[in-house]
Design a protein around this motif. Structure first.
Motif, PDB file in Angstrom:
ATOM      1  N   THR A 388      50.681 -11.851  13.071  1.00 42.08           N
ATOM      2  CA  THR A 388      50.931 -10.618  13.818  1.00 42.08           C
ATOM      3  C   THR A 388      51.297  -9.503  12.849  1.00 42.08           C
ATOM      4  O   THR A 388      52.225  -9.679  12.061  1.00 42.08           O
ATOM      5  N   GLU A 433      49.601  -2.099  15.867  1.00 44.51           N
ATOM      6  CA  GLU A 433      48.858  -1.436  16.949  1.00 44.51           C
ATOM      7  C   GLU A 433      49.455  -0.077  17.301  1.00 44.51           C
ATOM      8  O   GLU A 433      48.746   0.843  17.680  1.00 44.51           O
ATOM      9  N   SER A 468      44.347  -2.070  13.714  1.00 45.48           N
ATOM     10  CA  SER A 468      45.431  -2.869  13.127  1.00 45.48           C
ATOM     11  C   SER A 468      44.849  -3.695  11.987  1.00 45.48           C
ATOM     12  O   SER A 468      43.672  -4.038  12.005  1.00 45.48           O
ATOM     13  N   TYR A 517      43.683  -9.737   8.396  1.00 52.63           N
ATOM     14  CA  TYR A 517      43.780  -9.487   9.839  1.00 52.63           C
ATOM     15  C   TYR A 517      43.110  -8.154  10.100  1.00 52.63           C
ATOM     16  O   TYR A 517      43.273  -7.214   9.319  1.00 52.63           O
ATOM     17  N   ASN A 519      41.944  -5.594  13.522  1.00 51.76           N
ATOM     18  CA  ASN A 519      41.766  -5.280  14.943  1.00 51.76           C
ATOM     19  C   ASN A 519      42.032  -6.452  15.882  1.00 51.76           C
ATOM     20  O   ASN A 519      41.175  -6.852  16.662  1.00 51.76           O
ATOM     21  N   GLY A 520      43.199  -7.012  15.769  1.00 53.97           N
ATOM     22  CA  GLY A 520      43.602  -8.056  16.705  1.00 53.97           C
ATOM     23  C   GLY A 520      43.163  -9.465  16.340  1.00 53.97           C
ATOM     24  O   GLY A 520      43.492 -10.417  17.037  1.00 53.97           O
ATOM     25  N   GLU A 521      42.405  -9.623  15.239  1.00 51.94           N
ATOM     26  CA  GLU A 521      41.896 -10.959  14.881  1.00 51.94           C
ATOM     27  C   GLU A 521      42.439 -11.397  13.517  1.00 51.94           C
ATOM     28  O   GLU A 521      42.384 -10.632  12.560  1.00 51.94           O
TER      29      GLU A 521
END
Ligand code: ATP
Ligand code: MG
Ligand code: MG
Length: 769
Positions: A388, A433, A468, A517, A519-521
């Motif tokens: 995260t 984010e 992100s 990491y 965009n969320g992945e």
């Protein structure tokens, strides 16, 4: 406290002191101690470890006997270390395999060992064990008593067997987990117990740390017991353990009324309050809280309270054991009374441990992991806890190599890439984010305050569509006028706190080498080539601010040699050589991986790399240097025992100014009570001992077996290893004592040097796991 009521100086692992006559400048120490006196021998608390054949025979020779401030009884070096019998090998199976040497072990032997380890593992976790009632001292519905935790600590301290430690800890955590009614992190007994086991208060990157200086603790003990400071210091010299001194001091004080017994949540809260106290009068306020804690202590509790405050429990509980025990406890809790074969049970325990270990290295935050485990078990953990942005993951590390031939040995026939190895500071850059940016150091410290300019620069290198990310990169000092990279020193001279952009003279240039990491992945499971493509696709170079690590995919030894030369000309340290394709090129958080090799130009003629060592003592100077320390005693770190092991005396490579500077920095860290008992001293006899805080990078011509020092003793041989002609390079203020070069790394350096150049041993001996 008199000598009469002082308990025996038992040979706990924290007391493993080893001595031999010093070959250089010190007298033989053989007369220093004979055998334990009768008085000492009859006392039995805390329990002395039985002499036993260790499960890690080559690694940890049994202590020679009680020791006292570096003057132990006999030398372990003198005796060959006994080889453990097969039945005693109850260590983790991977370890057993590793220690046999990767190449020498046959498949059948390996399988046999695995089976034995599996049955052994399952046998500790019998049904009986699972359904054991909770500790009588803990009443249903009440907070977990601190005494229950302390009982577990005492048991752990009394053994060095990893599997036994794992068993004790699992049983304890299982008991706590079973009673846990909440998954709310704030009121969780389990979460707080987990933190107290590893002596932390929050995730690393939040930065609330213990580590109260000796003098403040001595003062608090004196005030809470009515004893005078000189007496306490005298006891400290005898015991080498302020925790024990506190425990023994308490008993002499008559108590007017009985304070409420300590609980795990109350101790956790008090420790947090102490760590967070700052500003005016903070010392007095800290002493106040410590006194209250001590007043409420019963039995052995004071020992652990003080050690916690010092910053280290010293019971030989490595964090990796805690993670495994936590996983096992949750697996067992969810199994309940269900019948299951030993093989199945072992499999479930191992799978559980793998999951929790994997998740923890991506998201090192127990505040998130513990509640998720309680809620969804190990099966549901990966779903709930993932890499995260905002939570720094543990960085992947590299193995040193001594020659291009060694690189080719490893990577021949595989796809690999060479990158410039920039000489700056590791920077993990996160875009959350919500648009905020955070920069973390190699050891997960939040560096955003040190690099406000970097935080300002970042948005300029991001291409549209990026919401992100987590980038792995090196932050390097940069001269805007000459457009040249500056040495690391220029970066480290910058202030760490309260840096204002307008005051900055040294620019930071970021060189990105990995994307973890986007965009969320999470991209950790992609091949390096794909991660690199995504990095190039979504970011853009900005002159003087941001670039991609320069790379060359040429694979002949001439190509590599030419690129190495070029990198050094451009102000770099050498090359990082990385596997580019296949699963082996995935990003491995927290691993010192054989899939990343460092090739440092400066060190090719030495042992391949520098070492980062803890300054544990010093020798007064002679001649011109009488007002400062003239030489220092250095130590490496053994994460298994949590001990520091002496490795060399260093007196060269220092300018007069440096010596003056080090005196000022180190003098306040002098320990009045002599060495702490987590230092395996050997025959070293410095004039002063320090609180282990400062880490130095040091270069050596080579390593040799030593009759004096204890570094890595028992790994290669029963004797320790020392550095020959050590030379100071720089202070490593981005590393704490726990991040110093490990005993296993020292052994690896020694072994690599012994084998012909170009041939190296594999393995991941000093991984976090
Ligand atoms: N292209 C690159 N890829 C990966 N790391 C790089 C690169 N360029 C520079 N580095 C830096 O090199 C470091 C690894 O080598 P170095 O010897 O400097 O490590 P260290 O901090 O001393 O740690 P250790 O010696 O424990 O590995 C990385 O942590 C990173 O900071
Ligand atoms: Mg570096
Ligand atoms: Mg290094």
């Amino acid at each position: 406290m008199s000598d009469v009521d002082s308990p025996v100086k038992v040979p706990t692992k924290a007391r493993r002191r080893i001595v031999e006559s010093d070959d250089e400048d010190e007298a033989p120490a053989s007369k220093a101690g004979a055998s334990p006196s009768k008085k000492e021998a009859k006392v039995s608390s805390p329990p002395a470890k039985k002499p036993k054949i260790e499960e890690k025979p080559a690694k940890k020779p049994a202590p020679a006997g009680p020791s006292k401030n570096g003057k132990p009884l006999a030398s372990i070096f003198a005796k060959p270390v006994p080889k453990a019998k097969e039945e005693d090998t109850d260590d983790y199976k991977d370890r057993a395999v590793e220690e046999e040497g990767e190449d020498e072990i046959s498949d059948e032997e390996e399988q046999e060992q695995e089976e034995k380890a599996a049955v052994k593992l399952a046998s500790i976790f019998t049904k009986d064990y699972r359904s054991a009632p909770p500790d009588k001292a803990w009443k249903e519905g009440e907070p977990l008593p601190y005494s229950v935790l302390v009982t577990a600590f005492e048991k752990i301290e009394a053994t060095t067997k990893r599997l036994e430690i794992l068993g004790i800890l699992t049983r304890f955590l299982l008991m706590v987990a079973k009673r846990e009614k909440t998954t709310d992190a704030k009121s969780s007994n389990l979460l707080k117990a987990v933190y107290l086991c590893i002596n932390r208060l929050c995730p690393d990157y939040e930065g609330t740390e213990l580590g109260i200086g000796e003098s403040l603790l001595v003062k608090a003990i004196a005030e809470s017991t009515g004893r005078n400071i000189a007496k306490i210091k005298e006891d400290l010299r005898k015991e080498g353990d302020l925790g024990k001194v506190a425990m023994l001091s308490r008993n002499t004080q008559p108590t007017m009324f009985k304070p409420k017994p300590l609980t795990v949540p109350s101790v956790f809260q008090s420790l947090t309050d102490i760590a967070k106290t700052s500003g005016n009068n903070s010392q007095t306020r800290k002493v106040g809280i410590i006194k209250k804690l001590l007043a409420a202590c019963q039995g052995n509790e004071a020992k652990f309270i003080i050690r916690s405050l010092e910053g280290k429990l010293r019971i030989g509980l490595a964090e990796r054991s805690l993670v495994v025990a936590l996983a096992h406890a949750i697996v067992l809790k969810n199994l309940g009374d269900k019948k299951i074969s030993p093989e199945m049970l072992t499999q479930k325990l191992e799978e559980g441990a793998e999951i929790v270990k994997g998740v923890y290295s991506e998201l090192p935050n127990y505040d998130l992991i513990v509640p998720a485990l309680l809620e969804a078990g190990v099966e549901g953990l990966r779903e709930r806890c993932k890499l995260t942005p905002g939570v720094p993951l543990k960085p992947m590390l590299a193995k040193p190599t001594k020659a291009i031939g060694e690189v080719l040995d490893r990577f021949e026939g595989k796809e690999f890439t060479c990158e410039y190895k920039y000489d700056g500071e590791r920077a993990q850059v996160h875009l959350l984010e919500d648009g905020s940016i955070a920069v973390f150091s190699r050891n997960s410290e939040n560096m955003s305050a040190k690099y406000p300019d970097l935080v300002e620069q970042i948005p300029r290198c991001i291409k549209p569509g990026v919401k992100s990310f987590v980038i792995d990169s090196e932050a390097v000092a940069f001269d805007l006028e000459t457009k040249k990279l500056l040495p690391f020193q220029d970066l480290s001279r910058r202030k760490r706190k309260d840096v204002r952009t307008e005051d900055i003279t040294v620019r930071v240039h970021l060189f990105a080498f990995d994307l973890l990491y986007l965009n969320g992945e999470s991209l950790l499971h992609m091949e390096l080539r794909e991660r690199r493509n995504l990095l190039l696709e979504h970011f853009q170079p900005v002159e003087g601010e941001f670039g991609f690590a320069k790379s060359s995919d040429g694979t002949s030894s001439e190509d590599i040699a030419a690129f190495l030369e070029e990198s050094v000309k451009d102000g770099c340290e050498g090359l990082m050589v990385k596997l580019l394709a296949t699963e082996a090129s995935n990003y491995e958080p927290s691993r010192r991986s054989i899939n990343w090799l460092k090739l440092k130009k400066d060190y090719l003629s030495g042992v391949g790399d520098s070492l980062d060592l803890v300054v544990v003592g010093a020798y007064y100077g002679k001649g011109k240097r009488t007002n400062v320390y003239g030489a220092f005693l250095l130590a490496c770190y053994d994460p298994d025992s949590e001990n520091l092991q002496t490795i060399c005396k260093i007196g060269t490579g220092f300018s007069e100014e440096k010596l003056a500077e080090f005196y000022n920095e180190l003098h306040p860290l002098e320990l009045s009570g002599g060495p702490r008992n987590d230092i395996e001293i050997g025959g070293a006899k410095p004039d002063v001992w320090f609180e282990p805080k400062v880490v130095w990078e040091v270069l050596t011509a080579d390593l040799s077996l030593s009759p004096v020092y204890t570094a890595a003793h028992g790994i290669v041989e029963s004797r320790g290893i020392s550095l020959r002609f050590p030379r100071f390079i720089k202070v490593r203020d981005d590393k704490g004592p726990d991040e110093a070069t490990s005993a296993e790394q020292v052994a690896e350096f020694y072994q690599r040097q012994a084998t012909a150049a170009g041939k190296s041993r594999g393995g991941n001996v000093d991984d976090f796991w």
